[in-house]
Scaffold this motif. Structure first.
Motif, PDB file in Angstrom:
ATOM      1  N   LEU A  51       0.828  -1.209   0.000  1.00 17.87           N
ATOM      2  CA  LEU A  51       0.000   0.000   0.000  1.00 17.87           C
ATOM      3  C   LEU A  51       0.862   1.259   0.000  1.00 17.87           C
ATOM      4  CD1 LEU A  51      -2.913  -0.836   2.461  1.00 17.87           C
ATOM      5  CD2 LEU A  51      -3.087  -0.373   0.022  1.00 17.87           C
ATOM      6  N   TRP A  79      -4.628  -8.856   4.513  1.00 22.24           N
ATOM      7  CA  TRP A  79      -4.286  -7.631   5.262  1.00 22.24           C
ATOM      8  C   TRP A  79      -5.472  -7.200   6.102  1.00 22.24           C
ATOM      9  CZ3 TRP A  79      -1.491  -3.945   7.334  1.00 22.24           C
ATOM     10  CH2 TRP A  79      -1.958  -2.636   7.438  1.00 22.24           C
ATOM     11  N   TYR A  83      -8.549  -0.069  10.060  1.00 22.07           N
ATOM     12  CA  TYR A  83      -9.950  -0.063   9.644  1.00 22.07           C
ATOM     13  C   TYR A  83     -10.384  -1.504   9.434  1.00 22.07           C
ATOM     14  CZ  TYR A  83      -8.945   4.799   8.673  1.00 22.07           C
ATOM     15  OH  TYR A  83      -8.573   6.097   8.778  1.00 22.07           O
ATOM     16  N   GLY A  85     -12.540  -2.449   7.296  1.00 28.30           N
ATOM     17  CA  GLY A  85     -12.856  -2.744   5.905  1.00 28.30           C
ATOM     18  C   GLY A  85     -14.242  -3.314   5.727  1.00 28.30           C
ATOM     19  N   LEU A  86     -15.175  -2.822   6.524  1.00 32.49           N
ATOM     20  CA  LEU A  86     -16.564  -3.271   6.411  1.00 32.49           C
ATOM     21  C   LEU A  86     -17.408  -2.099   5.936  1.00 32.49           C
ATOM     22  CD1 LEU A  86     -16.941  -4.961   9.908  1.00 32.49           C
ATOM     23  CD2 LEU A  86     -16.593  -6.151   7.752  1.00 32.49           C
ATOM     24  N   LYS A  87     -18.428  -2.385   5.113  1.00 33.92           N
ATOM     25  CA  LYS A  87     -19.389  -1.350   4.787  1.00 33.92           C
ATOM     26  C   LYS A  87     -20.453  -1.337   5.879  1.00 33.92           C
ATOM     27  CE  LYS A  87     -19.066   1.091   1.629  1.00 33.92           C
ATOM     28  NZ  LYS A  87     -18.083   2.196   1.628  1.00 33.92           N
TER      29      LYS A  87
ATOM     30  N   ASP B  75     -15.511   4.492   0.537  1.00 30.68           N
ATOM     31  CA  ASP B  75     -14.698   3.275   0.594  1.00 30.68           C
ATOM     32  C   ASP B  75     -13.314   3.569   1.174  1.00 30.68           C
ATOM     33  OD1 ASP B  75     -16.749   1.954  -0.523  1.00 30.68           O
ATOM     34  OD2 ASP B  75     -15.879   1.799  -2.515  1.00 30.68           O
ATOM     35  N   GLU B  77     -12.702   5.900   3.403  1.00 30.37           N
ATOM     36  CA  GLU B  77     -12.798   6.178   4.840  1.00 30.37           C
ATOM     37  C   GLU B  77     -12.951   4.914   5.689  1.00 30.37           C
ATOM     38  OE1 GLU B  77     -16.013   8.907   4.696  1.00 30.37           O
ATOM     39  OE2 GLU B  77     -14.728  10.419   3.782  1.00 30.37           O
ATOM     40  N   ASP B  78     -13.686   3.915   5.194  1.00 28.25           N
ATOM     41  CA  ASP B  78     -13.896   2.738   6.046  1.00 28.25           C
ATOM     42  C   ASP B  78     -12.921   1.598   5.758  1.00 28.25           C
ATOM     43  OD1 ASP B  78     -14.908   1.599   3.772  1.00 28.25           O
ATOM     44  OD2 ASP B  78     -16.988   1.936   4.310  1.00 28.25           O
ATOM     45  N   GLY B  79     -11.946   1.844   4.880  1.00 27.11           N
ATOM     46  CA  GLY B  79     -10.909   0.830   4.674  1.00 27.11           C
ATOM     47  C   GLY B  79     -11.271  -0.223   3.631  1.00 27.11           C
ATOM     48  N   THR B  80     -12.493  -0.157   3.056  1.00 28.34           N
ATOM     49  CA  THR B  80     -12.812  -1.165   2.046  1.00 28.34           C
ATOM     50  C   THR B  80     -12.013  -0.929   0.762  1.00 28.34           C
ATOM     51  OG1 THR B  80     -14.778   0.154   1.597  1.00 28.34           O
ATOM     52  CG2 THR B  80     -15.102  -1.881   2.797  1.00 28.34           C
ATOM     53  N   GLU B  82      -8.860  -0.075   0.642  1.00 21.86           N
ATOM     54  CA  GLU B  82      -7.602  -0.811   0.865  1.00 21.86           C
ATOM     55  C   GLU B  82      -7.774  -2.273   0.482  1.00 21.86           C
ATOM     56  OE1 GLU B  82      -6.275  -0.613   4.911  1.00 21.86           O
ATOM     57  OE2 GLU B  82      -5.338   1.343   4.654  1.00 21.86           O
TER      58      GLU B  82
END
Lengths: 206, 223
Positions: A51, A79, A83, A85-87, B75, B77-80, B82
């Motif tokens: 990244l 990874w 965060y 990484g969830l919506k 996307d 902001e919430d890390g999705t 990435e």
């Protein structure tokens, strides 16, 4: 499979976070990255997952630069950053399904349900993740670890917000992965006990 | 690969359905901009007819622009985002799916509401038809080009304004040919085929090249 770091240096703005970092990790090994806040742990991990580009030095996956391998390297990778990484507007189940498709895992509906059940979200799978607690959100993000076949896990503070039982479970999941020949790199203040496999430590001092 | 496209498309459409304000804002923005022009410039029929193509197209540009800001920002902001950058699937396919979803939600409604603009500006049925056709060809180009700007400005403060400064100049050719086609169709014995072909060519070019640029910009923005 070996991940080898040579002469790695990273800056954040004008500040040098670390330089001339050398280490390697291979199958069946667990690497703890330690250091106080702001010493560059997350920056290091972000570099290892492509990244972020290093300011100097190379990261090699089986003797080839990870930035050259690009997609080929990323297929070996899981990874989990700060965060989740969830919506927030999607349910845990929907989030997990999308993560599986994005990573080319052909998971059946039962496999998805099982993963959520194991991670302790049974009964919460139909709620948008935004209404879940921090710990439950973390669990939802971690449920993906139960489905992936990728060998290299890079986890940034995976234990944050988890309760005691979830910490135990995650420790077991990580230990199981290492014992099956996987590799795990993580930053944490929580130890992971291993019955087999090797634990390495790397201390970052800024 | 098609599964990924379908999944991301479905994801963005589902998200939009659960948070309808984002789509409705764009839609009503377009309707309101179109409706206030006659109030400002007067109701002279000949003048309104002459101005209609330009106004409709500029309103479409601005409407598509305000929706762009959210294309990747949530996307991010919430890390999705990435997770998408690190996914095992080609980023270009993901980008294309997201842009297509964006167009379905913000571009297509403008095409469908165009007859309303036609009514307000005294356009004939044929002229409205041409306007819808040019919008149908043109709005996807706006989404595709705009995605580059949205990706480049990720994580910057005041990104929304910056997108306009970066992207509106790139919209100029689309505006000229889109509005030009409608204006030309108002003259007797005219042929708008050339305009439509040019817009089509732009669309194909944008479809091939912009996803690469957007993907590259996303990688830079994530650093």
């Amino acid at each position: 499979m070996i991940l080898k770091i040579q002469n790695l240096s990273c800056r954040r703005g004008d500040r040098l976070l670390f330089e001339n970092l050398d280490f390697q990790i291979q199958s069946g090994e667990l690497l703890f990255i330690e250091g106080h806040n702001g010493c560059g742990k997350t920056t290091l991990l972000k570099t290892l997952v492509t990244l972020r580009r290093p300011d100097a030095g190379v990261v090699l996956w089986d003797k080839q630069s990870i930035f050259k391998l690009a997609d080929e390297y990323r297929q070996n990778l899981v990874w989990l950053g700060h965060y989740n990484g969830l919506k927030g507007d999607l349910t845990a189940l929907e989030n997990l399904r999308i993560a599986s498709v994005l990573n080319g895992i052909d998971a059946s509906e039962e496999a998805l349900w099982d993963a959520l059940k194991t991670i302790g979200l049974y009964g919460f799978e139909d709620l948008p993740t935004t209404v879940l607690s921090q710990g439950q959100k973390r669990r939802a993000a971690l449920s993906y670890l139960l489905l992936t076949k990728a060998p290299l896990w890079i986890l940034d503070e995976p234990f944050s917000a988890l309760d005691v039982r979830a910490v135990d479970m995650l420790q077991a999941i990580i230990a199981g992965h290492v014992e099956q020949g996987g590799m795990v790199i993580l930053t944490t203040h929580q130890e992971v006990p291993l019955t087999s496999g090797q634990v390495k430590r790397l201390k970052l001092a800024a | 690969m098609f599964t990924v496209f379908k999944t991301i498309l479905g994801r963005d459409l589902t998200l939009a359905m659960r948070r309808k304000t984002d789509i409705l804002t764009t839609f009503f923005f377009f309707v309101i901009v179109i409706s206030i022009f006659p109030l400002g410039v007067g109701f002279d029929k000949a003048m309104l007819q002459k101005m209609a193509p330009g106004i409709a197209w500029i309103a479409a540009l601005l409407a598509s622009m305000i929706a762009l800001e959210r294309l990747f920002a949530s996307d991010y902001e919430d890390g999705t985002l990435e997770q998408m950058l690190l996914s095992h699937q080609p980023l270009i396919i993901i980008v294309l799916a997201k842009v297509f979803a964006h167009w379905l939600l913000t571009g297509l409604p403008l095409v469908l509401i165009a007859p309303l603009a036609g009514l307000q500006y005294h356009l004939s049925g044929d002229e409205v038809g041409i306007m819808m056709l040019t919008l149908l060809l043109g709005t996807p180009i706006l989404s595709l080009l705009g995605a580059i700007g949205a990706a480049l400005t990720l994580g910057l403060r005041g990104g929304g304004v910056l997108i306009s400064v970066l992207i509106l100049p790139l919209y100029v050719p689309i505006l000229i040919y889109g509005a030009g086609a409608v204006s030309t169709s108002m003259e007797a014995g005219s042929n708008v085929q050339a305009y439509l072909l040019l817009l089509g060519a732009f669309l194909i070019l944008a479809l091939f090249f912009t996803p690469w640029a957007t993907a590259a910009a996303l990688r830079i923005a994530s650093e």
